[in-house]
Design a protein around this motif. Structure first.
Motif, PDB file in Angstrom:
ATOM      1  N   ALA A  95      22.138 -41.589  76.301  1.00  0.00           N
ATOM      2  CA  ALA A  95      23.367 -41.819  75.539  1.00  0.00           C
ATOM      3  C   ALA A  95      24.160 -40.523  75.382  1.00  0.00           C
ATOM      4  CB  ALA A  95      23.033 -42.415  74.173  1.00  0.00           C
ATOM      5  N   LYS A  96      23.470 -39.431  75.102  1.00  0.00           N
ATOM      6  CA  LYS A  96      24.149 -38.138  74.967  1.00  0.00           C
ATOM      7  C   LYS A  96      24.771 -37.714  76.292  1.00  0.00           C
ATOM      8  CE  LYS A  96      23.360 -33.332  73.582  1.00  0.00           C
ATOM      9  NZ  LYS A  96      22.352 -32.344  73.105  1.00  0.00           N
ATOM     10  N   HIS A  97      24.064 -37.933  77.378  1.00  0.00           N
ATOM     11  CA  HIS A  97      24.568 -37.550  78.702  1.00  0.00           C
ATOM     12  C   HIS A  97      25.829 -38.336  79.072  1.00  0.00           C
ATOM     13  CE1 HIS A  97      24.520 -36.558  82.998  1.00  0.00           C
ATOM     14  NE2 HIS A  97      24.665 -37.844  83.222  1.00  0.00           N
ATOM     15  N   CYS A  98      25.833 -39.636  78.778  1.00  0.00           N
ATOM     16  CA  CYS A  98      26.960 -40.489  79.172  1.00  0.00           C
ATOM     17  C   CYS A  98      28.209 -40.245  78.328  1.00  0.00           C
ATOM     18  CB  CYS A  98      26.559 -41.951  79.104  1.00  0.00           C
ATOM     19  SG  CYS A  98      25.370 -42.443  80.381  1.00  0.00           S
ATOM     20  N   GLY A  99      28.035 -39.828  77.103  1.00  0.00           N
ATOM     21  CA  GLY A  99      29.205 -39.453  76.311  1.00  0.00           C
ATOM     22  C   GLY A  99      29.718 -40.515  75.370  1.00  0.00           C
ATOM     23  N   GLY A 100      29.033 -41.666  75.291  1.00  0.00           N
ATOM     24  CA  GLY A 100      29.384 -42.661  74.280  1.00  0.00           C
ATOM     25  C   GLY A 100      30.740 -43.309  74.467  1.00  0.00           C
ATOM     26  N   ILE A 130      25.314 -47.427  75.129  1.00  0.00           N
ATOM     27  CA  ILE A 130      25.275 -46.002  75.417  1.00  0.00           C
ATOM     28  C   ILE A 130      26.611 -45.477  75.945  1.00  0.00           C
ATOM     29  CG2 ILE A 130      22.793 -45.958  75.837  1.00  0.00           C
ATOM     30  CD1 ILE A 130      23.378 -46.001  78.829  1.00  0.00           C
ATOM     31  N   ASP A 167      18.045 -41.776  73.687  1.00  0.00           N
ATOM     32  CA  ASP A 167      18.937 -40.793  73.065  1.00  0.00           C
ATOM     33  C   ASP A 167      19.486 -39.823  74.104  1.00  0.00           C
ATOM     34  OD1 ASP A 167      18.512 -41.895  70.577  1.00  0.00           O
ATOM     35  OD2 ASP A 167      17.048 -40.378  69.936  1.00  0.00           O
ATOM     36  N   HIS A 168      18.647 -39.406  75.024  1.00  0.00           N
ATOM     37  CA  HIS A 168      19.062 -38.441  76.050  1.00  0.00           C
ATOM     38  C   HIS A 168      20.116 -39.048  76.967  1.00  0.00           C
ATOM     39  CE1 HIS A 168      18.487 -34.885  78.594  1.00  0.00           C
ATOM     40  NE2 HIS A 168      18.597 -35.706  79.621  1.00  0.00           N
TER      41      HIS A 168
END
Length: 302
Positions: A289-294, A158, A286-287
């Protein structure tokens, strides 16, 4: 008593290894789990589990039944997930385990937002640096940081996690700014005691790998405490950037040898292997991963 409840109680007990652990996963009393399995055995007229004071052992019939029961439960979850996706809503309990410092500082806001977006979800979050056993403890998804060992778990990366070397401006002023990794050997380390190795691994700007060990001034199992010790000028520290970025921005800490690449880690969402990942587990992963910024997480912007 429904046949589904009997089947679920049996499968969860086998996976968890005890009636107590299965009861915790299902949110019912231990006696209820035992009674459901007894009713199942009576209905089938077959003993599935041999019970002793120390452990549970499956009979031959129990092993065969468990393999089929696990498939049936996965099919049931898949059917529910399809319906939930069609209704564009998710519900139920999600049990999460996450490292304390990373979890509170960086996952906390994401989990609160997720709960607000999905009010029918009940989050049960365990912030701990202990490595939990997902199956026996009934954890749906765990967040782990580091190099993942080979296991039977499914992992999704993530975020990238950079480790960086830092010290306070006063410490650097007193001891001088290191120009090479060898210069660090004359300083004192603030050591994270839960790290797998006490050696600092690096890659030089021209791509040459190396490692060194620095004598410890202080050891602790909490990164935030060590960060505060570094700010107080007690030594040099190698930690993930997600713990240090605010203090670097504020000038409380300065990077040492920023042109060197120190040990690269990753943040992973891990979960047990099942034939179908439920809609609610997929949604929260998914939420997060999106929050952390990849690949470029927000905490590396300094």
């Amino acid at each position: 008593m429904s046949k589904y409840e009997e089947l679920e109680a049996f499968a969860r007990t086998v996976e968890a290894g005890s009636f107590t652990a299965a009861a915790k996963q299902l949110g019912v009393a231990k006696s209820a789990v035992s009674r459901r399995i007894q009713d199942l055995e009576a209905r089938l007229d077959t003993q599935l589990i041999v019970r002793t004071t120390r452990k549970l052992t499956l009979t031959d019939q129990g092993r065969a039944f468990f393999e089929r029961a696990r498939v049936l439960l996965c099919d049931w979850e898949e059917t529910e997930a399809i319906v939930s996706q069609n209704q564009k809503s998710i519900s139920g309990i999600i049990r999460i385990s996450a490292p304390l410092s990373f979890g509170v500082s960086h996952l906390g806001p994401a989990l609160i937002e997720f709960q607000q977006l999905h009010p029918a979800i009940h989050l049960d979050v365990d912030f701990t640096d202990r490595r939990v056993d997902l199956i026996s403890e009934g954890i749906d998804v765990a967040i782990r940081i580091g190099h993942l060992p080979d296991s039977g778990l499914i992992a999704r990366k993530i975020a990238n996690i950079r480790t960086i070397a830092v010290a306070s401006p006063d410490y650097i002023s007193h001891h001088g700014m290191p120009q090479t990794p060898d210069d660090l050997k004359g300083l004192f380390e603030l050591r994270y005691s839960l790290r797998n190795t006490h050696r600092w691994s690096y890659v030089s700007p021209d791509g040459v790998p190396g490692e060194l060990e620095i004598p410890p001034k202080l050891s602790a199992s909490n990164g935030e405490f060590l960060r505060d010790a570094a700010i107080a000028g007690m030594g040099v520290l190698l930690e993930p950037s997600f713990l240090l970025y605010d203090d670097i921005r504020a000038g409380k800490l300065v990077q040492i040898l920023p042109e060197y690449s120190w040990d690269e880690l990753g943040a992973y969402a891990v979960y047990p292997p099942i034939r179908h990942l439920s809609a609610r587990i997929r949604a929260i992963v998914d939420h997060i991963a999106k929050h952390c910024g990849g690949q470029k997480p927000y905490w590396d912007d300094f």
